[in-house]
Each structure stands twice: as structure tokens, then as C-alpha cells.
Design an enzyme around this catalytic site. Structure first.
Site, mmCIF file in Angstrom:
data_model
loop_
_atom_site.group_PDB
_atom_site.id
_atom_site.type_symbol
_atom_site.label_atom_id
_atom_site.label_comp_id
_atom_site.label_asym_id
_atom_site.label_seq_id
_atom_site.Cartn_x
_atom_site.Cartn_y
_atom_site.Cartn_z
ATOM 1 N N SER A 153 44.414 46.425 49.950
ATOM 2 C CA SER A 153 44.380 45.999 48.554
ATOM 3 C C SER A 153 42.979 45.511 48.171
ATOM 4 O O SER A 153 42.297 44.843 48.939
ATOM 5 C CB SER A 153 45.389 44.869 48.362
ATOM 6 O OG SER A 153 45.328 44.390 47.045
ATOM 7 N N ASN B 40 50.472 38.329 48.815
ATOM 8 C CA ASN B 40 49.165 37.760 49.158
ATOM 9 C C ASN B 40 49.200 36.245 48.968
ATOM 10 O O ASN B 40 49.198 35.747 47.836
ATOM 11 C CB ASN B 40 48.110 38.400 48.239
ATOM 12 C CG ASN B 40 46.708 37.925 48.573
ATOM 13 O OD1 ASN B 40 46.506 37.099 49.461
ATOM 14 N ND2 ASN B 40 45.723 38.437 47.844
ATOM 15 N N CYS C 63 44.370 34.690 49.099
ATOM 16 C CA CYS C 63 43.146 34.970 48.334
ATOM 17 C C CYS C 63 42.280 33.708 48.308
ATOM 18 O O CYS C 63 42.710 32.663 47.818
ATOM 19 C CB CYS C 63 43.482 35.397 46.915
ATOM 20 S SG CYS C 63 41.981 35.612 45.927
ATOM 21 N N GLY D 5 40.899 43.931 58.944
ATOM 22 C CA GLY D 5 39.712 43.077 59.051
ATOM 23 C C GLY D 5 38.612 43.851 59.753
ATOM 24 O O GLY D 5 38.589 43.928 60.983
ATOM 25 N N GLY E 109 39.720 48.173 54.801
ATOM 26 C CA GLY E 109 39.270 47.542 53.563
ATOM 27 C C GLY E 109 37.867 47.927 53.158
ATOM 28 O O GLY E 109 37.638 48.970 52.551
HETATM 29 C C1 SIN Z 1 41.881 38.592 48.003
HETATM 30 O O1 SIN Z 1 40.910 38.365 48.740
HETATM 31 O O2 SIN Z 1 43.017 38.270 48.336
HETATM 32 C C2 SIN Z 1 41.706 39.264 46.695
HETATM 33 C C3 SIN Z 1 40.301 39.407 46.295
HETATM 34 C C4 SIN Z 1 40.093 38.908 44.895
HETATM 35 O O3 SIN Z 1 40.543 39.567 43.949
HETATM 36 O O4 SIN Z 1 39.462 37.861 44.727
#
Ligand code: SIN
Length: 303
Positions: free
Chosen positions: A21, A128, A131, A244, A266
Site C-alpha cells: 500500500s 493499518n 502509519c 520492508g 514497497g
Molecule cells: C503509512 O506509512 O502507513 C502510510 C503512508 C502515509 O500515507 O503517510
């Protein structure tokens, strides 16, 4: 040719490679670069209840072995994701997609999960709670076992789809958080999200990123991610999705040996938009090199 497929929470993936994502938009943006149906699946941009413009710029700082981002969960909000983004995705992607969701309250997580539960193209919900770029939401839920468990309960109550919880590395003991999520019914764990980091511009003597800090990702974090995947896979019985700094087929194999059932890619997609496809293409040769006939046989092989 070796067998690449794996089972992730009851859904078969043709291969374990999943663009992560925030590095793959809503997928269709990459369809001009290659046929995205070669992917196991992908996880779409973190989606919240309300539209978000994200953090002030600059949001990116380059680092020798990766980058720092502070995007701040920019997204059009769940209703527009459903009405505008998913119809475009359906035209080019025939597989179940992973829906990445975020929130600033339990109610918001549940709201977004419930909306996406009604979408047939959504296979898994990746929650999530990690973040590092927003205040009062995101990582604040993922650094405490009790609040992590509460998010899982709120989401599980409104969806029948498998719930995978995305964890933060910015904690003392990630296994405590993972176990709390498993206890409340999580179907899987994905980790790691980015490591909180910062850079300072020597000329201006100010932080490079407007939000001061951001999440560090890229090949430099791979050994940390691998260690946390290994620890988590030992601590829980549910599937673990490793991520990662993954940037090669060898990294995928290493993550799977550490206990990952599937592997998210990612930052590598930001360096080369075809990175995930190239990793998939080189998996058979890598498997042959290391005497692997069935990828799913090696999951947790190093545990
Ligand atoms: C994340 O790191 O979970 C999302 C990244 C972001 O949109 O800040």
C-alpha cells in the site's frame, strides 16, 4: 517450473508477491507499464472515511538506502474509492485486491471496513494501525496491545473478509501487539510498516520533511523487517505477510524462510514501476538455484 502459489487466509495467490500500500496507487495506474494480473495481488492506497489532502510538502527525503515519506494518508475517501477508483481497477485486474484502511477512531475503521466489505473485488482487508505520519490515528493504535485489539474487534464485527493487521516496527516488542490482534480474531498480520526517521538539510539547517519526521523504507530496513517477521511468525499461528525493503526474488525467499506466507514489495516500486513484475519473473530461476520446487514448502523454514 516450480510451484509459486500460496494460500493467504483461505484465498489462493498465484505467487506470493504483493505490491505494498502507498507504492501502487489503486493499481490501474500501473496497467500501462505491465499486465498487473501477474501479481499475487496488491494492497491499495490507505483509505480513510473522509477524503484527505495529506501532509504539507516536502513529504519525501532521500536516504542512501531508501527514502523517508510523510504522505499523511492522502486519499479520496472510501466513498470515492468505491465509486471512482474500484471501477477503474475492475477493468484491468481480475483478482481479489487487498484493501488497506486507516482511521482516527474505532468508528472510522469500522465505517471504512463495512463499506469495503460490500465490494466483491476486495479479498482481504489490511488494517493499518502503523502509519507514523498522522496525529491521533494510525500508529497510535498500533503501539499498544489493548488499542490494537480494539481496532481488530471493531473491524471484525463488520466484515466477513479476512482481516490482516499491518503493524509498526516502532515498538519495543512487536510480538505483544501481534498476539493481541490474534486474540481478537485477526486472520493475519502484515509487517513492517516504515521506521520513524528524519533528515536535516545542512544548508537550511531545517528538517527536510515539512512534518519534521517520516517513515523510512527501502533496502536499508530489510534486516530489521526480516527479524520482526521471524519473531512474529514464531509468536502467532495466523499467517504473516512480510515486508520492508524487499527488492529481489532472493529477498522474497528469505522473508518466506523467516515465516512469511506472502511478501509485500514497497519502495522498490517507486524506484522501478516494474519492480514487482521483475521479482515475480525471477522467482522460478531463484527457486531452481536454491532447490525449491514448491514455494509454500519453505514458509517458516528457518524458524
Ligand atoms: C503509512 O506509512 O502507513 C502510510 C503512508 C502515509 O500515507 O503517510
Amino acid at each position: 517450473m516450480g510451484q509459486l502459489s500460496v494460500d493467504l487466509c483461505g484465498i489462493r495467490l498465484d505467487n506470493p508477491v504483493i505490491p505494498a500500500s502507498g507504492t501502487f496507487g489503486f493499481g490501474y495506474e500501473f496497467a500501462d507499464v505491465y499486465d498487473i494480473n501477474c501479481l499475487g495481488t496488491f494492497s491499495f492506497k490507505g483509505t480513510t472515511k473522509e477524503p484527505r489532502l495529506g501532509n504539507p510538502t516536502p513529504r519525501i527525503a532521500e536516504c542512501p538506502a531508501g527514502l523517508i515519506n510523510s504522505v499523511g494518508l492522502q486519499n479520496p475517501g472510501v466513498d470515492r474509492v468505491i465509486s471512482e477508483e474500484l471501477p477503474k481497477l475492475r477493468k484491468v485486474f481480475r483478482k481479489p485486491v487487498m484493501a488497506n484502511i486507516s482511521g482516527f477512531s474505532l468508528e472510522e475503521y469500522a465505517f471504512v471496513a463495512e463499506r469495503l466489505d460490500g465490494e466483491d473485488c476486495v479479498g482481504w482487508i489490511e488494517v493499518n494501525i502503523s502509519c507514523p505520519n498522522v496525529h491521533g490515528g494510525g500508529m497510535s493504535f498500533g503501539t499498544d496491545p489493548k488499542s490494537a485489539g480494539q481496532v481488530v474487534s471493531a473491524v471484525k464485527a463488520v466484515t466477513k473478509k479476512p482481516v490482516i493487521v499491518k503493524l509498526s516496527p516502532n515498538v519495543t516488542d512487536v510480538t505483544e501487539i501481534a498476539k493481541a490482534c490474534e486474540e481478537k480474531g485477526a486472520d493475519g498480520i502484515s509487517l513492517i510498516n516504515t521506521l520513524l526517521g528524519m533528515r536535516i538539510d545542512l544548508k537550511t539547517r531545517r528538517p527536510v520533511v515539512a512534518n519534521l519526521m517520516g517513515g523510512y523504507s527501502g533496502p536499508g530496513i530489510f534486516p530489521v523487517a526480516l527479524r520482526m517477521v521471524f519473531q512474529t511468525a514464531k509468536a502467532v499461528k495466523i499467517p504473516v505477510v512480510g515486508m520492508g525493503g524487499v527488492s529481489s526474488a532472493e529477498d522474497v525467499v528469505e522473508m518466506m524462510l523467516a515465516g512469511a506466507t506472502a511478501v509485500e514489495v514497497g519502495s522498490a516500486n517507486l524506484v522501478d514501476p516494474a519492480a514487482s513484475k521483475k521479482i515475480i519473473d525471477s522467482l522460478p530461476e531463484t527457486m531452481q538455484k536454491y532447490g525449491i520446487t514448491n514455494l509454500s514448502d519453505i514458509i517458516g523454514g528457518a524458524l
